[in-house]
Design a protein around this motif. Structure first.
Motif, mmCIF file in Angstrom:
data_model
loop_
_atom_site.group_PDB
_atom_site.id
_atom_site.type_symbol
_atom_site.label_atom_id
_atom_site.label_comp_id
_atom_site.label_asym_id
_atom_site.label_seq_id
_atom_site.Cartn_x
_atom_site.Cartn_y
_atom_site.Cartn_z
ATOM 1 N N PRO A 227 -4.735 82.390 -89.956
ATOM 2 C CA PRO A 227 -6.167 82.672 -89.839
ATOM 3 C C PRO A 227 -6.898 82.730 -91.177
ATOM 4 O O PRO A 227 -8.123 82.650 -91.211
ATOM 5 N N VAL A 228 -6.175 82.843 -92.274
ATOM 6 C CA VAL A 228 -6.813 82.891 -93.584
ATOM 7 C C VAL A 228 -7.405 81.530 -93.957
ATOM 8 O O VAL A 228 -8.386 81.442 -94.696
ATOM 9 N N ALA A 229 -6.846 80.454 -93.395
ATOM 10 C CA ALA A 229 -7.286 79.108 -93.754
ATOM 11 C C ALA A 229 -8.539 78.681 -92.992
ATOM 12 O O ALA A 229 -9.058 77.600 -93.234
ATOM 13 N N TYR A 230 -9.041 79.522 -92.084
ATOM 14 C CA TYR A 230 -10.181 79.147 -91.263
ATOM 15 C C TYR A 230 -11.303 80.168 -91.410
ATOM 16 O O TYR A 230 -11.070 81.349 -91.651
ATOM 17 N N ALA A 231 -12.515 79.686 -91.254
ATOM 18 C CA ALA A 231 -13.686 80.559 -91.317
ATOM 19 C C ALA A 231 -13.972 81.123 -89.927
ATOM 20 O O ALA A 231 -13.663 80.500 -88.913
ATOM 21 N N ASP A 232 -14.573 82.308 -89.886
ATOM 22 C CA ASP A 232 -14.917 82.933 -88.614
ATOM 23 C C ASP A 232 -16.262 82.378 -88.142
ATOM 24 O O ASP A 232 -17.273 82.509 -88.837
ATOM 25 N N PRO A 233 -16.344 81.745 -86.960
ATOM 26 C CA PRO A 233 -17.601 81.143 -86.524
ATOM 27 C C PRO A 233 -18.599 82.136 -85.942
ATOM 28 O O PRO A 233 -19.783 81.819 -85.824
ATOM 29 N N VAL A 234 -18.167 83.349 -85.585
ATOM 30 C CA VAL A 234 -19.082 84.310 -84.959
ATOM 31 C C VAL A 234 -20.195 84.753 -85.906
ATOM 32 O O VAL A 234 -21.373 84.745 -85.518
ATOM 33 N N PRO A 235 -19.907 85.140 -87.157
ATOM 34 C CA PRO A 235 -21.021 85.499 -88.048
ATOM 35 C C PRO A 235 -21.973 84.333 -88.310
ATOM 36 O O PRO A 235 -23.181 84.545 -88.453
ATOM 37 N N GLN A 236 -21.451 83.116 -88.340
ATOM 38 C CA GLN A 236 -22.326 81.958 -88.539
ATOM 39 C C GLN A 236 -23.289 81.809 -87.370
ATOM 40 O O GLN A 236 -24.482 81.548 -87.551
ATOM 41 N N ALA A 237 -22.792 81.995 -86.159
ATOM 42 C CA ALA A 237 -23.654 81.896 -84.979
ATOM 43 C C ALA A 237 -24.660 83.040 -84.932
ATOM 44 O O ALA A 237 -25.830 82.842 -84.565
ATOM 45 N N LEU A 238 -24.231 84.243 -85.308
ATOM 46 C CA LEU A 238 -25.148 85.387 -85.328
ATOM 47 C C LEU A 238 -26.266 85.189 -86.338
ATOM 48 O O LEU A 238 -27.430 85.490 -86.054
ATOM 49 N N VAL A 239 -25.934 84.679 -87.512
ATOM 50 C CA VAL A 239 -26.949 84.468 -88.545
ATOM 51 C C VAL A 239 -27.923 83.375 -88.120
ATOM 52 O O VAL A 239 -29.133 83.484 -88.334
ATOM 53 N N LEU A 240 -27.414 82.318 -87.513
ATOM 54 C CA LEU A 240 -28.300 81.253 -87.046
ATOM 55 C C LEU A 240 -29.279 81.778 -86.002
ATOM 56 O O LEU A 240 -30.479 81.469 -86.041
ATOM 57 N N THR A 241 -28.802 82.595 -85.083
ATOM 58 C CA THR A 241 -29.677 83.197 -84.077
ATOM 59 C C THR A 241 -30.675 84.145 -84.732
ATOM 60 O O THR A 241 -31.858 84.162 -84.370
ATOM 61 N N ALA A 242 -30.236 84.921 -85.706
ATOM 62 C CA ALA A 242 -31.125 85.863 -86.389
ATOM 63 C C ALA A 242 -32.209 85.146 -87.179
ATOM 64 O O ALA A 242 -33.340 85.632 -87.266
#
Length: 114
Positions: free
Chosen positions: A65-80
């Motif tokens: 999991p260290v080699a991948y980015a978490d997509p949830v914060p990206q989606a939250l920021v885009l919505t915000a």
């Protein structure tokens, strides 16, 4: 990198709070925008600072999991970002209407005695 990002978030949040306490409505709106940008950067940074890492893990096998980015914060920021754009537009319309009705752009509707 983390120190620079945390300093940027802190400076943006402090500037936003300082502008929120100003007497003019446009300064309050800019302060709200800066504060929302600081919160968006904070949420975005919680998904780990990785450059060039894909946000989605492949199927099957062991995945680091260290080699991948978490997509949830990206989606939250885009919505915000979309929501903050809409609320800023609403605040600007209310500010213009208030300016037309009261003749001043102060938050409390009164000019300060000088």
């Amino acid at each position: 990198m983390e120190l620079v990002l945390s300093l940027a978030i802190g400076i943006m949040a402090a500037s936003g709070v300082w502008l929120l306490l100003r007497p003019r409505t446009f300064q309050v709106i800019v302060g709200l925008c800066l504060l929302s940008y600081a919160v968006n950067l904070f949420i975005f940074s919680m998904g780990r600072l990785t450059v060039g890492a894909p946000p989605i893990m492949p199927k099957g096998g062991f995945v680091n999991p260290v080699a991948y980015a978490d997509p949830v914060p990206q989606a939250l920021v885009l919505t915000a970002i979309v929501i903050s754009f809409a609320t800023t537009a609403l605040f600007l319309v209310v500010m213009l209407a208030s300016r037309g009705l009261t003749g001043t752009d102060h938050v409390d509707g009164k000019e300060r005695d000088q």
